[in-house]
Scaffold this motif. Structure first.
Motif, PDB file in Angstrom:
ATOM      1  N   THR A 137      18.398  91.383  48.012  1.00 32.79           N
ATOM      2  CA  THR A 137      17.902  90.291  48.837  1.00 32.79           C
ATOM      3  C   THR A 137      17.292  89.164  48.009  1.00 32.79           C
ATOM      4  O   THR A 137      16.572  89.410  47.047  1.00 32.79           O
ATOM      5  N   PRO A 138      17.547  87.903  48.405  1.00 33.49           N
ATOM      6  CA  PRO A 138      16.849  86.776  47.776  1.00 33.49           C
ATOM      7  C   PRO A 138      15.500  86.499  48.426  1.00 33.49           C
ATOM      8  O   PRO A 138      14.749  85.640  47.967  1.00 33.49           O
ATOM      9  N   THR A 139      15.177  87.215  49.514  1.00 36.48           N
ATOM     10  CA  THR A 139      13.927  86.997  50.258  1.00 36.48           C
ATOM     11  C   THR A 139      13.135  88.293  50.322  1.00 36.48           C
ATOM     12  O   THR A 139      12.682  88.719  51.372  1.00 36.48           O
ATOM     13  N   PHE A 140      12.962  88.914  49.174  1.00 36.78           N
ATOM     14  CA  PHE A 140      12.294  90.210  49.073  1.00 36.78           C
ATOM     15  C   PHE A 140      10.867  90.149  49.610  1.00 36.78           C
ATOM     16  O   PHE A 140      10.122  89.210  49.335  1.00 36.78           O
ATOM     17  N   ASP A 141      10.480  91.177  50.378  1.00 33.12           N
ATOM     18  CA  ASP A 141       9.132  91.256  50.924  1.00 33.12           C
ATOM     19  C   ASP A 141       8.264  92.120  50.007  1.00 33.12           C
ATOM     20  O   ASP A 141       8.561  93.293  49.788  1.00 33.12           O
ATOM     21  N   THR A 142       7.208  91.532  49.487  1.00 32.32           N
ATOM     22  CA  THR A 142       6.375  92.228  48.503  1.00 32.32           C
ATOM     23  C   THR A 142       5.583  93.388  49.103  1.00 32.32           C
ATOM     24  O   THR A 142       4.927  94.123  48.365  1.00 32.32           O
ATOM     25  N   ALA A 143       5.643  93.564  50.422  1.00 31.21           N
ATOM     26  CA  ALA A 143       4.997  94.715  51.047  1.00 31.21           C
ATOM     27  C   ALA A 143       5.836  95.980  50.914  1.00 31.21           C
ATOM     28  O   ALA A 143       5.405  97.064  51.304  1.00 31.21           O
ATOM     29  N   SER A 144       7.038  95.878  50.346  1.00 31.31           N
ATOM     30  CA  SER A 144       7.912  97.039  50.190  1.00 31.31           C
ATOM     31  C   SER A 144       7.277  98.064  49.268  1.00 31.31           C
ATOM     32  O   SER A 144       6.534  97.727  48.330  1.00 31.31           O
ATOM     33  N   ALA A 145       7.599  99.342  49.509  1.00 33.51           N
ATOM     34  CA  ALA A 145       7.130 100.414  48.635  1.00 33.51           C
ATOM     35  C   ALA A 145       7.757 100.267  47.256  1.00 33.51           C
ATOM     36  O   ALA A 145       8.849  99.712  47.104  1.00 33.51           O
ATOM     37  N   ASP A 146       7.078 100.780  46.227  1.00 31.48           N
ATOM     38  CA  ASP A 146       7.641 100.757  44.879  1.00 31.48           C
ATOM     39  C   ASP A 146       8.946 101.541  44.819  1.00 31.48           C
ATOM     40  O   ASP A 146       9.129 102.535  45.535  1.00 31.48           O
ATOM     41  N   PHE A 147       9.850 101.113  43.950  1.00 33.82           N
ATOM     42  CA  PHE A 147      10.987 101.947  43.614  1.00 33.82           C
ATOM     43  C   PHE A 147      10.499 103.166  42.835  1.00 33.82           C
ATOM     44  O   PHE A 147       9.593 103.071  42.002  1.00 33.82           O
ATOM     45  N   THR A 148      11.115 104.304  43.106  1.00 35.09           N
ATOM     46  CA  THR A 148      10.925 105.483  42.260  1.00 35.09           C
ATOM     47  C   THR A 148      12.185 105.793  41.474  1.00 35.09           C
ATOM     48  O   THR A 148      12.119 106.393  40.407  1.00 35.09           O
ATOM     49  N   LEU A 149      13.351 105.368  41.991  1.00 36.58           N
ATOM     50  CA  LEU A 149      14.616 105.527  41.281  1.00 36.58           C
ATOM     51  C   LEU A 149      15.594 104.451  41.734  1.00 36.58           C
ATOM     52  O   LEU A 149      15.866 104.312  42.924  1.00 36.58           O
ATOM     53  N   LEU A 150      16.109 103.699  40.766  1.00 31.55           N
ATOM     54  CA  LEU A 150      17.237 102.797  40.999  1.00 31.55           C
ATOM     55  C   LEU A 150      18.314 103.227  40.019  1.00 31.55           C
ATOM     56  O   LEU A 150      18.186 103.018  38.815  1.00 31.55           O
ATOM     57  N   ASP A 151      19.356 103.857  40.532  1.00 24.30           N
ATOM     58  CA  ASP A 151      20.399 104.441  39.677  1.00 24.30           C
ATOM     59  C   ASP A 151      21.746 103.826  40.046  1.00 24.30           C
ATOM     60  O   ASP A 151      22.309 104.106  41.097  1.00 24.30           O
ATOM     61  N   ILE A 152      22.236 102.955  39.139  1.00 22.36           N
ATOM     62  CA  ILE A 152      23.577 102.373  39.297  1.00 22.36           C
ATOM     63  C   ILE A 152      24.363 102.698  38.030  1.00 22.36           C
ATOM     64  O   ILE A 152      25.158 101.894  37.539  1.00 22.36           O
ATOM     65  N   SER A 153      24.154 103.888  37.510  1.00 17.27           N
ATOM     66  CA  SER A 153      24.815 104.295  36.270  1.00 17.27           C
ATOM     67  C   SER A 153      26.245 104.777  36.541  1.00 17.27           C
ATOM     68  O   SER A 153      26.591 105.154  37.662  1.00 17.27           O
ATOM     69  N   SER A 154      27.067 104.731  35.489  1.00 19.52           N
ATOM     70  CA  SER A 154      28.435 105.264  35.541  1.00 19.52           C
ATOM     71  C   SER A 154      29.241 104.639  36.679  1.00 19.52           C
ATOM     72  O   SER A 154      29.923 105.329  37.443  1.00 19.52           O
ATOM     73  N   CYS A 155      29.137 103.314  36.769  1.00 15.85           N
ATOM     74  CA  CYS A 155      29.964 102.545  37.694  1.00 15.85           C
ATOM     75  C   CYS A 155      30.841 101.620  36.852  1.00 15.85           C
ATOM     76  O   CYS A 155      31.199 101.964  35.735  1.00 15.85           O
ATOM     77  N   ASN A 156      31.155 100.463  37.374  1.00 15.56           N
ATOM     78  CA  ASN A 156      31.964  99.494  36.627  1.00 15.56           C
ATOM     79  C   ASN A 156      31.352  98.105  36.780  1.00 15.56           C
ATOM     80  O   ASN A 156      32.070  97.122  36.949  1.00 15.56           O
ATOM     81  N   LEU A 157      30.002  98.056  36.727  1.00 20.77           N
ATOM     82  CA  LEU A 157      29.314  96.788  36.903  1.00 20.77           C
ATOM     83  C   LEU A 157      29.770  95.788  35.853  1.00 20.77           C
ATOM     84  O   LEU A 157      29.908  96.131  34.674  1.00 20.77           O
ATOM     85  N   GLY A 158      29.989  94.553  36.287  1.00 16.96           N
ATOM     86  CA  GLY A 158      30.417  93.503  35.375  1.00 16.96           C
ATOM     87  C   GLY A 158      29.544  92.280  35.514  1.00 16.96           C
ATOM     88  O   GLY A 158      28.806  92.118  36.495  1.00 16.96           O
ATOM     89  N   GLY A 159      29.596  91.402  34.537  1.00 13.59           N
ATOM     90  CA  GLY A 159      28.785  90.192  34.575  1.00 13.59           C
ATOM     91  C   GLY A 159      27.315  90.518  34.414  1.00 13.59           C
ATOM     92  O   GLY A 159      26.929  91.518  33.815  1.00 13.59           O
ATOM     93  N   SER A 160      26.470  89.656  34.976  1.00 14.43           N
ATOM     94  CA  SER A 160      25.022  89.820  34.861  1.00 14.43           C
ATOM     95  C   SER A 160      24.462  90.363  36.170  1.00 14.43           C
ATOM     96  O   SER A 160      24.779  89.858  37.248  1.00 14.43           O
ATOM     97  N   LEU A 161      23.636  91.394  36.078  1.00 14.20           N
ATOM     98  CA  LEU A 161      23.028  92.019  37.251  1.00 14.20           C
ATOM     99  C   LEU A 161      21.673  91.361  37.510  1.00 14.20           C
ATOM    100  O   LEU A 161      20.796  91.373  36.643  1.00 14.20           O
ATOM    101  N   ASP A 162      21.496  90.811  38.708  1.00 14.00           N
ATOM    102  CA  ASP A 162      20.271  90.087  39.054  1.00 14.00           C
ATOM    103  C   ASP A 162      19.327  91.001  39.832  1.00 14.00           C
ATOM    104  O   ASP A 162      19.570  91.326  40.981  1.00 14.00           O
ATOM    105  N   LEU A 163      18.235  91.390  39.165  1.00 13.73           N
ATOM    106  CA  LEU A 163      17.195  92.205  39.795  1.00 13.73           C
ATOM    107  C   LEU A 163      15.900  91.404  39.925  1.00 13.73           C
ATOM    108  O   LEU A 163      14.840  91.977  40.157  1.00 13.73           O
ATOM    109  N   SER A 164      15.983  90.093  39.782  1.00 11.98           N
ATOM    110  CA  SER A 164      14.791  89.265  39.613  1.00 11.98           C
ATOM    111  C   SER A 164      13.854  89.282  40.816  1.00 11.98           C
ATOM    112  O   SER A 164      12.652  89.019  40.669  1.00 11.98           O
ATOM    113  N   GLN A 165      14.371  89.575  42.010  1.00 15.13           N
ATOM    114  CA  GLN A 165      13.518  89.575  43.197  1.00 15.13           C
ATOM    115  C   GLN A 165      12.755  90.886  43.384  1.00 15.13           C
ATOM    116  O   GLN A 165      11.805  90.937  44.167  1.00 15.13           O
TER     117      GLN A 165
END
Length: 272
Positions: free
Chosen positions: A114-142
């Motif tokens: 989301t480009p309109t992330f709500d800061t009240a969201s719970a913390d991440f405990t796991l973000l796993d996008i391993s062993s895929c075929n991601l290309g280009g630049s991954l935007d996690l800035s929000q």
């Protein structure tokens, strides 16, 4: 598409959808596209992992929380071991955290948050996008709630990342793993002031820009750049929280280090 998939309640002349806290269809034989367009009341948990013929997830058209209620958002999205293809669009979820588990989708080339992330969201405990075929630049800035473990390794077509500046209330990022991503040459993780573990093995990396840790953070536990192309004098002076840290370079191109000024009680195991 799913038509009117949830109950409604009526009161005071208003009709509103009850929240759907769990949608689970894991280990089934879902094939092709899973259309969630009508699930505008979904919160909590979406689990569709281990569906080897599932290629596309069409997200809800929008999220409409029950009137007068505070949405707690998505705290689990699990779609690993499928055959997701192209870009997975999660941008509709303003409230997102907890677990996002997408590994082992060999045709998954991107994930949109989301480009309109709500800061009240719970913390991440796991973000796993391993062993895929991601290309280009991954935007996690929000995702200013990025904490726990972030596993982006084994995506050979990845070329870069945009990381967030975590909120002061966000927990510690215990491990960031971007190993075996051959397209990434330089890495800037200077925003990640909550980082306490970093692994980026077996890449053509030539440089890393490290963060200055925020006040009160735990000691750094892992710094692993084994098998990279980093050479010369490697500057890790920003990492003033190096403590009981395993530092593994396994890299004959590094001639020396610029170390930080650290507490005299720190104990680092360094392997070259």
């Amino acid at each position: 598409a799913i038509t009117n998939p949830y109950p409604t309640i009526t009161g005071g002349g208003a009709v509103e959808a009850l929240p759907l806290y769990e949608y689970h269809a894991y280990g089934c034989d879902l094939t092709g596209t899973l259309d969630l367009t009508d699930l505008e009341n979904i919160e909590g948990s979406l689990r569709v992992e281990n569906n080897s013929n599932l290629t596309t997830i069409t997200p809800p058209a929008g999220i409409t929380p029950m009137a007068g209620a505070s949405a707690f958002g998505m705290e689990e999205i699990s779609a690993f071991n499928c055959n997701l293809t192209g870009t997975l669009d999660l941008s509709v979820f303003d409230f997102i955290g907890g677990i996002v588990y997408l590994h082992n989708n060999p045709n998954l080339t991107g994930v949109t948050f989301t480009p309109t992330f709500d800061t009240a969201s719970a913390d991440f405990t796991l973000l796993d996008i391993s062993s895929c075929n991601l290309g280009g630049s991954l935007d996690l800035s929000q995702l200013t709630n990025l904490a726990g473990q972030v596993l982006l390794n084994n995506n050979s077509n990845q070329t870069g990342y945009t990381f967030p500046t975590p909120d002061l209330s966000t927990g510690e990022l215990e491990l960031l793993d971007i190993s075996n991503n051959a397209g990434v040459l330089t890495i800037n993780i200077s925003n990640l002031t909550n980082l306490t573990g970093f692994r980026c093995q077996n890449n053509a990396y030539t440089g890393v820009t490290y963060p200055t840790p925020r006040a009160g953070i735990s000691e750094m536990t892992l710094l692993d750049l084994n098998g990279t192309s980093i050479g010369g004098i490697h500057n890790i002076s920003a990492l003033t929280h190096i403590g009981a840290t395993v530092i593994d370079f396994g890299n004959t191109n590094v001639s020396n280090f610029t170390f930080p000024v650290i507490n005299s009680s720190a104990n680092a195991l360094i392997s070259f």
